[in-house]
Design a protein around this motif. Sequence first.
Motif, short mmCIF file in Angstrom:
data_model
loop_
_atom_site.label_atom_id
_atom_site.label_comp_id
_atom_site.label_asym_id
_atom_site.label_seq_id
_atom_site.Cartn_x
_atom_site.Cartn_y
_atom_site.Cartn_z
N PRO A 1 0.83 -1.21 0.00
CA PRO A 1 0.00 0.00 0.00
C PRO A 1 0.87 1.26 0.00
O PRO A 1 1.97 1.27 0.55
N ILE A 2 0.35 2.32 -0.59
CA ILE A 2 1.09 3.58 -0.68
C ILE A 2 1.05 4.30 0.66
O ILE A 2 -0.02 4.53 1.23
N ASP A 3 2.21 4.62 1.18
CA ASP A 3 2.36 5.33 2.46
C ASP A 3 2.43 6.83 2.15
O ASP A 3 3.35 7.30 1.49
N ALA A 4 1.46 7.58 2.64
CA ALA A 4 1.37 9.00 2.33
C ALA A 4 2.59 9.79 2.77
O ALA A 4 2.92 10.83 2.18
N ASP A 5 3.28 9.33 3.82
CA ASP A 5 4.43 10.07 4.35
C ASP A 5 5.78 9.60 3.81
O ASP A 5 6.81 10.20 4.11
N LYS A 6 5.76 8.53 3.06
CA LYS A 6 7.01 7.97 2.55
C LYS A 6 7.46 8.71 1.29
O LYS A 6 6.63 9.24 0.54
N THR A 7 8.77 8.76 1.07
CA THR A 7 9.31 9.34 -0.16
C THR A 7 9.46 8.23 -1.21
O THR A 7 10.05 7.18 -0.93
N TYR A 8 8.90 8.49 -2.38
CA TYR A 8 8.97 7.53 -3.49
C TYR A 8 9.78 8.15 -4.64
O TYR A 8 9.68 9.34 -4.90
N TYR A 9 10.53 7.28 -5.29
CA TYR A 9 11.33 7.71 -6.44
C TYR A 9 10.61 7.28 -7.72
O TYR A 9 10.54 6.09 -8.03
N VAL A 10 10.05 8.28 -8.40
CA VAL A 10 9.20 8.02 -9.56
C VAL A 10 9.93 8.43 -10.83
O VAL A 10 10.28 9.60 -11.01
N ALA A 11 10.13 7.46 -11.71
CA ALA A 11 10.77 7.75 -13.01
C ALA A 11 9.70 8.16 -14.00
O ALA A 11 8.64 7.53 -14.09
N THR A 12 9.99 9.20 -14.74
CA THR A 12 9.07 9.69 -15.76
C THR A 12 9.88 10.39 -16.83
O THR A 12 11.12 10.37 -16.79
N ASN A 13 9.22 10.98 -17.80
CA ASN A 13 9.98 11.75 -18.79
C ASN A 13 9.96 13.23 -18.45
O ASN A 13 9.10 13.70 -17.69
N ASP A 14 10.90 13.96 -19.00
CA ASP A 14 11.04 15.37 -18.65
C ASP A 14 9.83 16.20 -19.05
O ASP A 14 9.52 17.21 -18.43
N TYR A 15 9.09 15.75 -20.07
CA TYR A 15 7.88 16.46 -20.49
C TYR A 15 6.81 16.40 -19.41
O TYR A 15 6.20 17.41 -19.05
N LEU A 16 6.58 15.22 -18.87
CA LEU A 16 5.57 15.07 -17.82
C LEU A 16 6.01 15.75 -16.53
O LEU A 16 5.19 16.35 -15.83
N TYR A 17 7.30 15.64 -16.22
CA TYR A 17 7.80 16.28 -15.00
C TYR A 17 7.53 17.78 -15.01
O TYR A 17 7.23 18.38 -13.98
N GLN A 18 7.61 18.38 -16.19
CA GLN A 18 7.39 19.82 -16.32
C GLN A 18 5.91 20.18 -16.41
O GLN A 18 5.56 21.33 -16.64
N GLY A 19 5.03 19.21 -16.20
CA GLY A 19 3.60 19.50 -16.17
C GLY A 19 2.85 19.13 -17.42
O GLY A 19 1.67 19.48 -17.55
N GLY A 20 3.52 18.44 -18.35
CA GLY A 20 2.85 18.02 -19.57
C GLY A 20 1.66 17.12 -19.30
O GLY A 20 1.65 16.38 -18.30
N ASP A 21 0.64 17.20 -20.15
CA ASP A 21 -0.60 16.45 -19.99
C ASP A 21 -1.28 16.75 -18.65
O ASP A 21 -1.99 15.90 -18.09
N SER A 22 -1.02 17.95 -18.13
CA SER A 22 -1.61 18.42 -16.86
C SER A 22 -1.23 17.55 -15.68
O SER A 22 -1.97 17.45 -14.69
N MET A 23 -0.07 16.92 -15.75
CA MET A 23 0.43 16.12 -14.62
C MET A 23 1.24 17.03 -13.69
O MET A 23 2.46 17.14 -13.81
N THR A 24 0.54 17.66 -12.78
CA THR A 24 1.17 18.67 -11.91
C THR A 24 1.63 18.10 -10.57
O THR A 24 2.16 18.84 -9.73
#
Length: 252
Positions: A188-211
Amino acid sequence: MRFTHLIYLLFFFLLLHCKNSDVQLSKIEGKQIQVTDKLELDSEIDQYIAPYREHIQKDLDSIIAISPKTYDKTDGELNTALGNLMADIAYEQANPIFLKRTGHNIDMVLLNYGGIRSNLPKGAITKGTAFKLMPFENSLVVAAIKGNQVNDLVNYLVKARKAHPISKLQITVDKNNTLVASKIDGAPIDADKTYYVATNDYLYQGGDSMTFFQPNENLYTLDYKIRNTLIDYFMKVDSISPVRDDRFIKIN
């Protein structure tokens, strides 16, 4: 000799004068040239670049793996064999690099459905195939975000109802598209835990409204193009066998 000295003096005078003059750009002119098949080919330039073009084409056409059938990003509602493959490749290729640099493992991967620009045809897979799948220059990054932001990510995917490629993340919704469960690597996802999420630079910058990637605790730039992860993976396997699975499903 006197004449020569005079020439030198005139030269330095003009040079100093030019340096002190107030020259300003007054107008820029240009014209549009339509690049069509009617544009005449410059044979001299074409002959010059021909060997380079042939070398690049030969490299792009070299067979690096085999696909048993055609895979398309439209073959599933919430997850597709092709999308799953691309997300899993991103994890497999990037995680050893990230682990070596940081001492941490990547927890999950999120790419975007719209970033898949072609199908994966049956038969020979070439470097050119990878360029067709991912023609953009997007690179992988890893964002360190809190679990509550991962929950925002999950809610985004549930609401989008689109097969955005994911890896290591499992989402289950009911027939009314209400979230039933979400887990990362089975936990289960722990709200207080730090997760390392790999994505592309386009999405990281808010592309496709992924804020949901902002703010974050840290950003790691891997300098690894997604297209290159595909090429590197294809070159180390004989054949591929992507499948649709239960990483994002709807239950009745």
